[in-house]
Design an enzyme around this catalytic site. Structure first.
Site, short mmCIF file in Angstrom:
data_model
loop_
_atom_site.label_atom_id
_atom_site.label_comp_id
_atom_site.label_asym_id
_atom_site.label_seq_id
_atom_site.Cartn_x
_atom_site.Cartn_y
_atom_site.Cartn_z
N ILE A 31 0.82 -1.21 0.00
CA ILE A 31 0.00 0.00 0.00
C ILE A 31 0.87 1.27 0.00
O ILE A 31 0.46 2.30 -0.54
CB ILE A 31 -1.00 -0.04 1.20
CG1 ILE A 31 -2.21 0.83 0.93
CG2 ILE A 31 -0.35 0.32 2.51
CD1 ILE A 31 -3.18 0.22 -0.03
N HIS A 100 6.73 -11.66 5.32
CA HIS A 100 6.62 -11.14 3.95
C HIS A 100 7.98 -10.68 3.44
O HIS A 100 8.84 -10.29 4.22
CB HIS A 100 5.62 -9.99 3.90
CG HIS A 100 5.90 -8.91 4.91
ND1 HIS A 100 5.50 -9.02 6.22
CD2 HIS A 100 6.55 -7.73 4.81
CE1 HIS A 100 5.89 -7.94 6.88
NE2 HIS A 100 6.55 -7.15 6.06
P1 5GP Z 1 7.16 -4.41 7.44
O1 5GP Z 1 7.53 -3.11 8.07
O2 5GP Z 1 6.40 -5.30 8.42
O3 5GP Z 1 8.31 -5.12 6.79
O4 5GP Z 1 6.20 -4.04 6.23
C1 5GP Z 1 4.83 -4.10 6.29
C2 5GP Z 1 4.32 -3.50 5.00
O5 5GP Z 1 2.96 -3.80 4.87
C3 5GP Z 1 4.45 -1.96 4.94
O6 5GP Z 1 5.32 -1.60 3.89
C4 5GP Z 1 3.03 -1.50 4.71
O7 5GP Z 1 2.93 -0.45 3.77
C5 5GP Z 1 2.33 -2.74 4.21
N1 5GP Z 1 0.93 -2.78 4.56
C6 5GP Z 1 0.39 -2.61 5.79
N2 5GP Z 1 -0.95 -2.74 5.73
C7 5GP Z 1 -1.25 -3.01 4.45
C8 5GP Z 1 -2.48 -3.25 3.77
O8 5GP Z 1 -3.57 -3.25 4.34
N3 5GP Z 1 -2.41 -3.51 2.44
C9 5GP Z 1 -1.22 -3.52 1.76
N4 5GP Z 1 -1.25 -3.77 0.45
N5 5GP Z 1 -0.05 -3.30 2.37
C10 5GP Z 1 -0.07 -3.05 3.69
#
Ligand code: 5GP
Ligand code: ZN
Length: 140
Positions: A31, A100
């Site tokens: 997102i 992820h």
């Molecule tokens: P992290 O910081 O855990 O590696 O990354 C989590 C990622 O998930 C972030 O880059 C954030 O933008 C993405 N993200 C969080 N909520 C959502 C969502 O509801 N939909 C999508 N497509 N991405 C999300």
């Protein structure tokens, strides 16, 4: 897992922009779009982080990384590079606790990603490097 955003994306309770899908993994646009095409690949089973991966998850994630990376390169011919990033634990900037992989295409123009590798100070001695490697080797 009902309170997990990415499980809700998998079950279509939350909409997402699909990039790739097979039986084992799902890839969709992040997102945030740090750069155009910023994609997340997730395993379909809910696992928190890499420490909960099984060899099967590792294998299907590896396969998907290769496929999606090449599709991004083909889709965006002006892509100059690609960062593949995986955060595990809050200390490592993980904010969604369904494992992820980020695929972040890099273009000539400025984007929102910066990564720096500052060397440990003071530098480890050869003996210390040897001991560090040995500690890890013994953990397999
Ligand atoms: P992290 O910081 O855990 O590696 O990354 C989590 C990622 O998930 C972030 O880059 C954030 O933008 C993405 N993200 C969080 N909520 C959502 C969502 O509801 N939909 C999508 N497509 N991405 C999300
Ligand atoms: Zn989940």
């Amino acid at each position: 897992m009902s309170n997990c955003i990415f499980c809700q994306i998998l079950s279509k309770e939350i909409p997402s922009y699909t990039v790739y899908e097979n039986e084992h993994v799902y890839a969709f646009l992040d997102i945030t779009q740090v750069s155009k095409g910023h994609t997340l690949i997730i395993p379909k089973p809910h696992v928190k982080d890499v420490f909960e991966w099984t060899p099967d998850i590792a294998s299907s994630m590896g396969e998907a990384i290769e496929k999606v990376s090449k599709a991004l390169k083909k889709a965006f011919p002006n892509m100059q590079g690609l960062n593949i990033i995986n955060n595990n634990g809050e200390r490592a900037y993980q904010s969604v606790f369904h494992s992820h992989i980020h695929l972040i295409p890099r273009f000539p123009e400025q984007d929102g990603l910066s990564i720096t590798f500052e060397p440990h100070s003071p530098m480890y001695t050869q003996e210390e490097m040897h001991a560090i490697a040995q500690t890890i080797t013994q953990a397999f």
